[in-house]
Write a protein that holds these residues in place. Structure first.
Motif, PDB file in Angstrom:
ATOM      1  N   ALA A 111      41.018  45.909  21.819  1.00  0.00           N
ATOM      2  CA  ALA A 111      39.734  45.427  22.326  1.00  0.00           C
ATOM      3  C   ALA A 111      39.893  44.872  23.737  1.00  0.00           C
ATOM      4  CB  ALA A 111      39.180  44.343  21.407  1.00  0.00           C
ATOM      5  N   TYR A 112      38.865  45.090  24.555  1.00  0.00           N
ATOM      6  CA  TYR A 112      38.805  44.496  25.888  1.00  0.00           C
ATOM      7  C   TYR A 112      37.884  43.275  25.841  1.00  0.00           C
ATOM      8  CZ  TYR A 112      40.771  48.844  27.810  1.00  0.00           C
ATOM      9  OH  TYR A 112      41.585  49.910  28.105  1.00  0.00           O
ATOM     10  N   VAL A 113      38.263  42.214  26.563  1.00  0.00           N
ATOM     11  CA  VAL A 113      37.453  40.996  26.643  1.00  0.00           C
ATOM     12  C   VAL A 113      37.142  40.723  28.117  1.00  0.00           C
ATOM     13  CG1 VAL A 113      37.356  38.508  26.202  1.00  0.00           C
ATOM     14  CG2 VAL A 113      38.497  40.036  24.560  1.00  0.00           C
ATOM     15  N   ALA A 114      35.868  40.476  28.422  1.00  0.00           N
ATOM     16  CA  ALA A 114      35.456  40.162  29.786  1.00  0.00           C
ATOM     17  C   ALA A 114      34.437  39.036  29.748  1.00  0.00           C
ATOM     18  CB  ALA A 114      34.858  41.396  30.476  1.00  0.00           C
ATOM     19  N   THR A 115      34.340  38.270  30.838  1.00  0.00           N
ATOM     20  CA  THR A 115      33.386  37.162  30.907  1.00  0.00           C
ATOM     21  C   THR A 115      32.524  37.292  32.166  1.00  0.00           C
ATOM     22  OG1 THR A 115      34.649  35.586  32.241  1.00  0.00           O
ATOM     23  CG2 THR A 115      35.183  35.692  29.894  1.00  0.00           C
ATOM     24  N   VAL A 116      31.431  36.522  32.166  1.00  0.00           N
ATOM     25  CA  VAL A 116      30.538  36.494  33.326  1.00  0.00           C
ATOM     26  C   VAL A 116      30.684  35.194  34.109  1.00  0.00           C
ATOM     27  CG1 VAL A 116      28.902  37.953  32.104  1.00  0.00           C
ATOM     28  CG2 VAL A 116      28.562  35.489  32.090  1.00  0.00           C
ATOM     29  N   THR A 117      31.568  34.320  33.664  1.00  0.00           N
ATOM     30  CA  THR A 117      31.789  33.057  34.365  1.00  0.00           C
ATOM     31  C   THR A 117      33.263  32.702  34.243  1.00  0.00           C
ATOM     32  OG1 THR A 117      31.027  30.764  34.579  1.00  0.00           O
ATOM     33  CG2 THR A 117      31.178  31.634  32.349  1.00  0.00           C
ATOM     34  N   SER A 118      33.636  31.473  34.525  1.00  0.00           N
ATOM     35  CA  SER A 118      35.060  31.129  34.572  1.00  0.00           C
ATOM     36  C   SER A 118      35.663  31.060  33.174  1.00  0.00           C
ATOM     37  CB  SER A 118      35.253  29.783  35.282  1.00  0.00           C
ATOM     38  OG  SER A 118      34.654  28.739  34.543  1.00  0.00           O
ATOM     39  N   SER A 119      36.957  31.326  33.111  1.00  0.00           N
ATOM     40  CA  SER A 119      37.650  31.323  31.827  1.00  0.00           C
ATOM     41  C   SER A 119      37.617  29.949  31.173  1.00  0.00           C
ATOM     42  CB  SER A 119      39.103  31.773  32.014  1.00  0.00           C
ATOM     43  OG  SER A 119      39.796  30.897  32.888  1.00  0.00           O
ATOM     44  N   GLU A 120      37.643  28.882  31.984  1.00  0.00           N
ATOM     45  CA  GLU A 120      37.642  27.540  31.408  1.00  0.00           C
ATOM     46  C   GLU A 120      36.326  27.227  30.694  1.00  0.00           C
ATOM     47  OE1 GLU A 120      36.299  25.166  35.485  1.00  0.00           O
ATOM     48  OE2 GLU A 120      38.317  24.939  34.688  1.00  0.00           O
ATOM     49  N   ASP A 121      35.255  27.939  31.066  1.00  0.00           N
ATOM     50  CA  ASP A 121      33.965  27.718  30.426  1.00  0.00           C
ATOM     51  C   ASP A 121      33.765  28.601  29.198  1.00  0.00           C
ATOM     52  OD1 ASP A 121      33.172  25.809  32.303  1.00  0.00           O
ATOM     53  OD2 ASP A 121      32.403  27.335  33.667  1.00  0.00           O
ATOM     54  N   GLU A 122      34.236  29.839  29.259  1.00  0.00           N
ATOM     55  CA  GLU A 122      33.925  30.806  28.198  1.00  0.00           C
ATOM     56  C   GLU A 122      35.029  30.990  27.175  1.00  0.00           C
ATOM     57  OE1 GLU A 122      31.205  32.434  27.519  1.00  0.00           O
ATOM     58  OE2 GLU A 122      29.975  32.481  29.318  1.00  0.00           O
ATOM     59  N   LEU A 123      36.296  30.758  27.550  1.00  0.00           N
ATOM     60  CA  LEU A 123      37.413  31.126  26.689  1.00  0.00           C
ATOM     61  C   LEU A 123      38.359  29.954  26.457  1.00  0.00           C
ATOM     62  CD1 LEU A 123      38.353  34.510  28.434  1.00  0.00           C
ATOM     63  CD2 LEU A 123      36.768  34.182  26.520  1.00  0.00           C
ATOM     64  N   GLU A 124      38.709  29.728  25.212  1.00  0.00           N
ATOM     65  CA  GLU A 124      39.688  28.697  24.883  1.00  0.00           C
ATOM     66  C   GLU A 124      41.074  29.348  24.778  1.00  0.00           C
ATOM     67  OE1 GLU A 124      39.894  24.935  21.798  1.00  0.00           O
ATOM     68  OE2 GLU A 124      39.594  26.937  20.971  1.00  0.00           O
ATOM     69  N   ILE A 142      44.303  43.576  34.547  1.00  0.00           N
ATOM     70  CA  ILE A 142      44.221  43.697  33.090  1.00  0.00           C
ATOM     71  C   ILE A 142      45.491  43.104  32.489  1.00  0.00           C
ATOM     72  CG2 ILE A 142      44.004  45.218  31.098  1.00  0.00           C
ATOM     73  CD1 ILE A 142      42.593  47.226  32.843  1.00  0.00           C
ATOM     74  N   THR A 143      45.316  42.152  31.582  1.00  0.00           N
ATOM     75  CA  THR A 143      46.443  41.501  30.912  1.00  0.00           C
ATOM     76  C   THR A 143      46.414  41.863  29.433  1.00  0.00           C
ATOM     77  OG1 THR A 143      46.291  39.639  32.456  1.00  0.00           O
ATOM     78  CG2 THR A 143      47.583  39.306  30.443  1.00  0.00           C
ATOM     79  N   ARG A 144      47.557  42.271  28.932  1.00  0.00           N
ATOM     80  CA  ARG A 144      47.711  42.592  27.507  1.00  0.00           C
ATOM     81  C   ARG A 144      48.295  41.372  26.798  1.00  0.00           C
ATOM     82  NH1 ARG A 144      49.361  47.547  24.249  1.00  0.00           N
ATOM     83  NH2 ARG A 144      50.649  46.773  22.529  1.00  0.00           N
ATOM     84  N   TYR A 145      47.613  40.890  25.779  1.00  0.00           N
ATOM     85  CA  TYR A 145      48.107  39.827  24.917  1.00  0.00           C
ATOM     86  C   TYR A 145      48.597  40.478  23.629  1.00  0.00           C
ATOM     87  CZ  TYR A 145      46.157  36.091  27.828  1.00  0.00           C
ATOM     88  OH  TYR A 145      45.890  35.221  28.853  1.00  0.00           O
ATOM     89  N   TYR A 150      43.197  43.184  25.251  1.00  0.00           N
ATOM     90  CA  TYR A 150      43.259  43.175  26.708  1.00  0.00           C
ATOM     91  C   TYR A 150      42.234  42.189  27.273  1.00  0.00           C
ATOM     92  CZ  TYR A 150      45.547  47.691  25.863  1.00  0.00           C
ATOM     93  OH  TYR A 150      46.371  48.686  25.416  1.00  0.00           O
ATOM     94  N   LEU A 151      42.663  41.415  28.269  1.00  0.00           N
ATOM     95  CA  LEU A 151      41.778  40.474  28.948  1.00  0.00           C
ATOM     96  C   LEU A 151      41.581  40.943  30.386  1.00  0.00           C
ATOM     97  CD1 LEU A 151      40.248  37.746  28.780  1.00  0.00           C
ATOM     98  CD2 LEU A 151      42.336  36.638  29.578  1.00  0.00           C
ATOM     99  N   LEU A 152      40.319  41.069  30.794  1.00  0.00           N
ATOM    100  CA  LEU A 152      40.004  41.555  32.130  1.00  0.00           C
ATOM    101  C   LEU A 152      39.912  40.390  33.117  1.00  0.00           C
ATOM    102  CD1 LEU A 152      37.265  44.237  31.304  1.00  0.00           C
ATOM    103  CD2 LEU A 152      39.759  44.468  31.328  1.00  0.00           C
ATOM    104  N   ASN A 153      40.546  40.559  34.264  1.00  0.00           N
ATOM    105  CA  ASN A 153      40.531  39.585  35.365  1.00  0.00           C
ATOM    106  C   ASN A 153      40.965  38.194  34.927  1.00  0.00           C
ATOM    107  OD1 ASN A 153      40.163  38.842  38.058  1.00  0.00           O
ATOM    108  ND2 ASN A 153      38.057  38.184  37.728  1.00  0.00           N
ATOM    109  N   GLY A 154      41.917  38.123  34.022  1.00  0.00           N
ATOM    110  CA  GLY A 154      42.451  36.835  33.599  1.00  0.00           C
ATOM    111  C   GLY A 154      41.422  35.934  32.936  1.00  0.00           C
TER     112      GLY A 154
END
Length: 375
Positions: free
Chosen positions: A270-283, A300-303, A311-315
């Motif tokens: 799965a790919y994960v992407a956000t529309v704002t900063s990681s500190e706001d959307e992702l723990e 692209i980072t693979r966890y 996969y996490l897009l743009n950290g």
């Protein structure tokens, strides 16, 4: 930007600054949190034309070096961190160092001043006239407080922001698809799960659907879930079950979308992407031990852990900023509303709480904007 475009932009901001200039005897000071993108110095100058701009605090993940250098020629540019305004002593000391004894307006993007606003209003040697907030995430941060110590004017839900939100959604989908294609993959054949069905989330869902992607959405608000269903989208009855089935997860809640315990439930690849900063959307700090990280493509980072990977897009940062995040001249609508909001603090005694810019001011802004860009 071509010289003629620069000239038009400068003329527009001169008009806006003239329209919403405060009485010279009531001219306030200001602090400005902003993205420093290529067109932003003109807006910064407009803020400086209607207030004593004491410092510009650029959002750390969206700073174009040339724009920063241009702003630094006229204004102090300070580093922006959540930590600076989460500790009361540090926050008050910073405000004193920039505007001691002055009447100041805090122009915010993301609720940075929210954690210590009470202390800023009570301990600062000057007067905090109020806050102007630009984002849905920041709107929620201020609105969630039990009692605000000063007025907050939010432009996050303004009609003038609708074009920006639609185009931001478009840029998010563009950037997500570009990264996926960069790995030799495509969105078609993947089910997409959009978390949050506000203005941004609904725009993203519609654009993905137009590309032939099967879209399921979820929002904590049952009214928004009903709206999504009425627009023809699949609506998850069980948030966690839908999460485990999605090939692309787009986080657009304006707050925490994925907790640490959610990541192991993502389907493999799965790919994960956000529309704002990681500190706001992702723990991401709550990700269980045992996951390793590796770069598998540009941005692209693979966890990975035993038996599981995603996969996490743009950290985890806003994916659209990889490609400029431009929404064209439509951004100037809501930026002008920020300036109108600042003028409002000098003309009216607003009570502590959440407020909007008067509708008449929004109409004036739209008319001026059309005069410059509807050509």
């Amino acid at each position: 930007m071509e010289p003629s475009e620069h000239a038009r932009l400068d003329a527009y901001w001169r008009k806006i600054a003239s329209e919403f200039a405060p009485d010279p005897t009531a001219r306030p000071s200001s602090l400005l949190v902003t993205h420093l993108l290529p067109e932003r110095p003109a807006f910064v100058r407009a803020v400086g034309a209607v207030s004593e701009l004491r410092a510009v605090l650029p959002k750390p993940k969206s700073v174009v070096a040339a724009a920063r250098r241009e702003v630094e020629q006229s204004y102090r540019v300070d580093e922006l961190t959540r930590e600076r305004f989460s500790d009361p002593d540090d926050a008050v000391a910073y405000l004193e160092s920039r505007a001691a004894g002055e009447r100041i307006i805090l122009l915010d993007v993301g609720g940075y001043f929210a954690p210590t606003l009470n202390e800023l209003c009570t301990r600062f040697s000057g007067t905090v006239l109020g806050v102007v907030e630009d984002t849905e995430n920041g709107h929620k941060r201020y609105a969630s407080g039990e009692k605000l110590p000063c007025p907050v004017i939010s432009v996050a839900r303004s009609p003038l922001k609708d074009p920006e939100d639609f185009l931001v959604g478009q840029s998010v989908v563009f950037s997500a698809e570009a990264l996926v294609r960069g790995r030799g993959d495509i969105l078609h054949g993947r089910s997409a799960y959009v978390l949050g069905f506000g203005k941004l989330g609904s725009s993203i869902a519609r654009l993905l659907h137009a590309k032939g992607v099967h879209v399921t959405v979820y929002d904590k608000d049952p009214v928004r879930r009903a709206q999504a269903m009425a627009q023809g989208f699949g609506v998850a009855r069980d948030r966690d079950q839908a999460l485990s089935a999605a090939g692309l997860v787009l986080c657009a809640t304006g707050s925490l979308s994925l907790r640490g315990e959610d990541f192991p439930t993502l389907r493999n690849s799965a790919y994960v992407a956000t529309v704002t900063s990681s500190e706001d959307e992702l723990e991401l700090s709550g990700l269980p031990a045992g996951y390793s990280r590796s770069a598998v493509g540009e941005h692209i980072t693979r966890y990975e852990t035993t038996g599981h990977y995603f996969y996490l897009l743009n950290g985890g940062e806003a994916v659209n900023f990889l490609h400029g995040a431009s929404v064209g001249p439509f951004i100037f609508l809501v930026q002008a509303e920020i300036i109108a909001a600042a003028r409002t603090f000098t003309r009216a005694e607003l009570s502590p709480g959440m407020h909007e810019v008067p509708a008449a001011d929004r109409s004036t802004i739209a008319a001026h904007w059309l005069n410059y860009w509807n050509r």
